[in-house]
Design an enzyme around this catalytic site. Structure first.
Site, PDB file in Angstrom:
ATOM      1  N   SER A  73      11.489   4.291  -3.528  1.00  0.00           N
ATOM      2  CA  SER A  73      12.839   4.393  -2.973  1.00  0.00           C
ATOM      3  C   SER A  73      13.091   5.761  -2.342  1.00  0.00           C
ATOM      4  O   SER A  73      13.061   6.792  -3.018  1.00  0.00           O
ATOM      5  CB  SER A  73      13.863   4.149  -4.091  1.00  0.00           C
ATOM      6  OG  SER A  73      15.147   4.559  -3.683  1.00  0.00           O
ATOM      7  N   ASP A 127      -4.328   6.331 -10.217  1.00  0.00           N
ATOM      8  CA  ASP A 127      -4.966   7.537  -9.667  1.00  0.00           C
ATOM      9  C   ASP A 127      -5.436   8.534 -10.735  1.00  0.00           C
ATOM     10  O   ASP A 127      -6.271   9.388 -10.463  1.00  0.00           O
ATOM     11  CB  ASP A 127      -3.999   8.274  -8.734  1.00  0.00           C
ATOM     12  CG  ASP A 127      -3.784   7.532  -7.419  1.00  0.00           C
ATOM     13  OD1 ASP A 127      -4.451   6.508  -7.207  1.00  0.00           O
ATOM     14  OD2 ASP A 127      -2.948   7.986  -6.616  1.00  0.00           O
TER      15      ASP A 127
HETATM   16  O1  F6P Z   1      -0.465   6.046  -6.453  1.00  0.00           O
HETATM   17  C1  F6P Z   1      -1.217   4.907  -6.588  1.00  0.00           C
HETATM   18  C2  F6P Z   1      -1.731   4.436  -5.250  1.00  0.00           C
HETATM   19  O2  F6P Z   1      -2.433   3.239  -5.450  1.00  0.00           O
HETATM   20  C3  F6P Z   1      -2.592   5.445  -4.471  1.00  0.00           C
HETATM   21  O3  F6P Z   1      -3.933   5.468  -4.888  1.00  0.00           O
HETATM   22  C4  F6P Z   1      -2.423   4.968  -3.067  1.00  0.00           C
HETATM   23  O4  F6P Z   1      -2.656   6.014  -2.146  1.00  0.00           O
HETATM   24  C5  F6P Z   1      -1.004   4.536  -3.038  1.00  0.00           C
HETATM   25  O5  F6P Z   1      -0.662   4.168  -4.368  1.00  0.00           O
HETATM   26  C6  F6P Z   1      -0.722   3.400  -2.101  1.00  0.00           C
HETATM   27  O6  F6P Z   1       0.639   3.165  -2.098  1.00  0.00           O
HETATM   28  P1  F6P Z   1       1.333   1.894  -1.472  1.00  0.00           P
HETATM   29  O7  F6P Z   1       0.963   0.716  -2.311  1.00  0.00           O
HETATM   30  O8  F6P Z   1       2.787   2.193  -1.516  1.00  0.00           O
HETATM   31  O9  F6P Z   1       0.765   1.746  -0.091  1.00  0.00           O
END
Ligand code: F6P
Length: 322
Positions: A73, A127
């Protein structure tokens, strides 16, 4: 009767449902009324609360993702958004909030606690880049998904004597890539924390070929300077001189789905119930994490202002063992 709410925020992680279950059932055990917030901090702003009884969290442990939904958000990043969230919490009569998530989410928790709302964070992100927990909910499952991909790639790579590049998630942190490389026996790993040039990779791959290897696998974290796109472009551009192709597989969000491992379910159960104990003692403005195989609470101020370092000796180990 006291009322508490729980939300999941940021990237979903396998095991979040086990954490929701642990928070709800441990809270009910204390005689509290428990509520879920739909869609993370966005749902907090709009007052999207749903009361949860013991059966509402039945049969969810084995499911990946989050039954409450998650969101990133932008509005909540503003002071106005945070104030709106506190107004929603107050008008629903909520006494405290549990936030299951990673770095961005716990920054949100910290903001609410600075505005004097009682919050307890629960460490969850694939992560593994959150200070205050040696490992976080979702890491083990995501790592095993990436590992399965490496094992499968090796089969086809060996059959064709090919070099493959596998990109795994990790925006600012190379933990997943490094552990995947170590556990998968990759020839090279590229992570944001360690500078490496495409020529270094070419040299490593050349040596693998000289050693008589039938395949070569390079694991790269998405946040590395040379991610899959840049590295494969470099190899294409210099194909004649380098002498081989680098095929690319990008794992992306596949890593975040799937059935949570036993480890993640147990970790989530312990962190969730630990968070309820902390809230019951009035220990708020903290993150509940897992440090040296024990529950540990760390002030959110320290969590959001500290950087979790990777163990660089494992980079050397991965290289020695390739
Ligand atoms: O923070 C976890 C994560 O999976 C990261 O490894 C990745 O860069 C990001 O989220 C991706 O985010 P979104 O799903 O919002 O694209």
């Amino acid at each position: 009767m006291k009322k508490y709410a729980v939300l999941t925020s940021g990237g979903d992680a396998p095991g979040m449902n086990a954490a929701i279950r642990a928070v709800v059932r441990s809270g009910l055990e204390k005689g509290w009324e428990m509520f879920g917030v739909r869609n993370g901090f966005a749902g907090l702003i709009s007052g999207n609360f749903v009361q949860m009884g013991p059966r509402d969290v039945g049969g969810i442990m084995q499911k990946g993702g989050t039954i409450l939904g998650s969101a990133r958000s932008l509005e909540f990043k503003t002071l106005d958004g945070q104030r709106k969230a506190i107004r929603s919490l107050n008008s629903a009569g909520i006494d405290g909030l549990f936030v299951i998530g990673g770095n961005g989410s716990q920054t949100g928790s910290y903001m609410l606690s600075k505005l004097k709302f009682p919050v307890v964070g629960i460490a969850s992100t694939i992560d593994n880049d959150l200070f205050g927990s040696d490992t976080t909910i979702g890491v083990d499952t995501a790592l095993n998904v990436a590992l399965e991909a490496v094992d499968r790639l090796k089969v086809t790579a060996s059959s064709h004597q090919r070099a493959f590049l596998l990109e795994v998630m990790g925006r600012d942190c190379g933990y997943l890539a490094l552990m995947t490389a170590l556990a998968g026996g990759a020839e090279a790993v590229i992570i944001p924390e360690v500078k490496v040039s495409p020529e270094d990779i070419a040299e490593i791959l050349g040596k693998a070929y000289e050693k008589g290897k039938a395949h070569a696998i390079v694991i790269v974290a998405e946040g590395a300077e040379y991610n899959a796109e840049k590295l494969s472009a470099y190899f294409k551009e210099h194909h004649d001189r380098l002498g081989f192709d680098l095929r690319v597989a990008i794992l992306g969000h596949i890593q975040r789905g799937g059935t949570p491992s036993a480890y993640d379910r147990i970790l989530a159960s312990r962190l969730g119930s630990g968070a309820v104990e902390a809230m019951a003692k009035g220990e708020t403005g903290v993150l509940i994490g897992w440090v040296h195989s024990k529950l540990k609470s760390t002030p959110l101020e320290i969590v959001v202002n500290s950087k979790k370092e990777i163990d660089r000796s494992l980079v050397d180990l991965a290289r020695i063992l390739d």
